[in-house]
Design a protein around this motif. Sequence first.
Motif, PDB file in Angstrom:
ATOM      1  N   TYR A   1       0.769  -1.116  -0.143  1.00 33.24           N
ATOM      2  CA  TYR A   1      -0.099  -0.002   0.078  1.00 33.24           C
ATOM      3  C   TYR A   1       0.948   1.251  -0.044  1.00 33.24           C
ATOM      4  CZ  TYR A   1      -3.328   3.599   1.555  1.00 33.24           C
ATOM      5  OH  TYR A   1      -3.977   4.864   1.738  1.00 33.24           O
ATOM      6  N   SER A   2       2.100   1.115   0.807  1.00 33.56           N
ATOM      7  CA  SER A   2       2.811   2.318   0.712  1.00 33.56           C
ATOM      8  C   SER A   2       3.465   2.554  -0.493  1.00 33.56           C
ATOM      9  CB  SER A   2       3.946   2.251   1.890  1.00 33.56           C
ATOM     10  OG  SER A   2       4.814   1.421   1.525  1.00 33.56           O
ATOM     11  N   VAL A   3       3.659   1.797  -1.410  1.00 35.61           N
ATOM     12  CA  VAL A   3       4.423   1.866  -2.669  1.00 35.61           C
ATOM     13  C   VAL A   3       3.533   2.586  -3.644  1.00 35.61           C
ATOM     14  CG1 VAL A   3       5.319   0.622  -4.538  1.00 35.61           C
ATOM     15  CG2 VAL A   3       6.249   0.130  -2.346  1.00 35.61           C
ATOM     16  N   VAL A   4       2.292   2.151  -3.525  1.00 35.90           N
ATOM     17  CA  VAL A   4       1.497   2.544  -4.903  1.00 35.90           C
ATOM     18  C   VAL A   4       1.219   4.141  -4.906  1.00 35.90           C
ATOM     19  CG1 VAL A   4      -0.751   2.350  -5.959  1.00 35.90           C
ATOM     20  CG2 VAL A   4       0.373   0.458  -4.793  1.00 35.90           C
ATOM     21  N   PRO A   5       0.941   4.681  -3.772  1.00 32.88           N
ATOM     22  CA  PRO A   5       0.510   6.255  -3.908  1.00 32.88           C
ATOM     23  C   PRO A   5       1.989   6.902  -4.424  1.00 32.88           C
ATOM     24  CG  PRO A   5      -0.385   5.479  -1.816  1.00 32.88           C
ATOM     25  CD  PRO A   5       0.453   4.443  -2.516  1.00 32.88           C
TER      26      PRO A   5
END
Lengths: 307, 109
Positions: A142-146
């Motif tokens: 999740y932390s990589v996508v935005p």
Amino acid sequence: MSLHSGIPSAIAADVGRGERLEHWTLGWMASVVLVMWLVMGASQAMKAAVIEDLLSLVPAFVFLLSVHWERRGPNRRFPFGYRRANSLAFLVAATALLSVGGFLAYESVSTLIKQEHPSVGGITLFGHTIWLGWLMIAALVYSVVPPMILGRMKHPVAERIKDKVLHTDALMQKADWQTGLAGIAGIIGIGIGWWWADATAALFISLSIIKDAVGALQQAVAELLDGTPRALDSNALSDDAKSLATTLKARFGDVDIRLRETGRYIAAEVDCASPADIPTAADLMGDDLAWRLASLSFRPEPVEANP
Amino acid sequence: MRVAVLPGTPDAAPAVALLDAYAAKHRARLMLVAAHGEHAARQLEEGRIDALVGHFAKASPWMTDISLSKAVGRREPDDSRQPVLRIARRNGENALILATDRAIAAMAQ
């Protein structure tokens, strides 16, 4: 817009887009920090990732502040306006990037030297005890996508509005998603017994972050010292500044020309008498980049520097 | 499998039984080792014993050096400073940590 304040209409829409991207960044990255904090457990690597994500909010924050100040008009105390707030924000953003790289390098080296074996146990959810590593991996994905998406969206905007703060923030987002991927590799490594995997991957990434940060710091210092305008992504002179110097020499002969950058704007100084026909910014920079030339001064009698 | 029970742990039986079952599952034998106080925690850190049974608070000063389980045989106390029966595992021994976490959760249910 006046000479010393306001956003030129040619880039107003893009600056607004940059602001929206930074608001999105603050929102998304705050949610990333919250999710990571919920699953970090006793893992030092995850704690480091949370701290790094918190630091990564700095460039977005200072970009918004500097644009807000850039719109303010000059006053008695600041007769040249606040356009240089962008240069100051650039220094802060570059320092934040260097802090992230330095912190990551320190954590990685210290983990490798102390041979710290991270513990990742189980967590009971809805009556089932699962490996906490799976939740950490989900949080890291999740932390990589935005940052991957937002960073890519910021690059072209930063280029169009010649904003080094926004460009540095895009670099910070690159650091975010790379660190996230290293974290995933690290958690998988812990799962298969490679305690050193996380720290080793993070160390290599930290070196790349430090390299980007040192480049940005060099540019920021050059800008604050009234250096010739630099390119957005390196310490080389910017193409439009080189082109402007060539155009000015072609018009006014072999005279001394000094260019400096105040935030996203260029100020030019030419050592010759003021001509009868003063060229417009569009004449010198072209229509697309005319907004970038904030001032053109002529100095008929150059002052000798004191020995 | 080398296990130490800290002196003054009269209710250690469920934790020792849990570790005995883990050892049996892996065709190992549980061996009780005498250790006390900080020596025991140091032995665990250095890998000279595999698990340590004793009363530890959730907010124990040892929590970064060793991996403490949840409370064994009872629910977690509200006060994080109250020592209760726990199994301390060596940091990084993630297979043992996960297996004992699962067994303690199953015991609580």
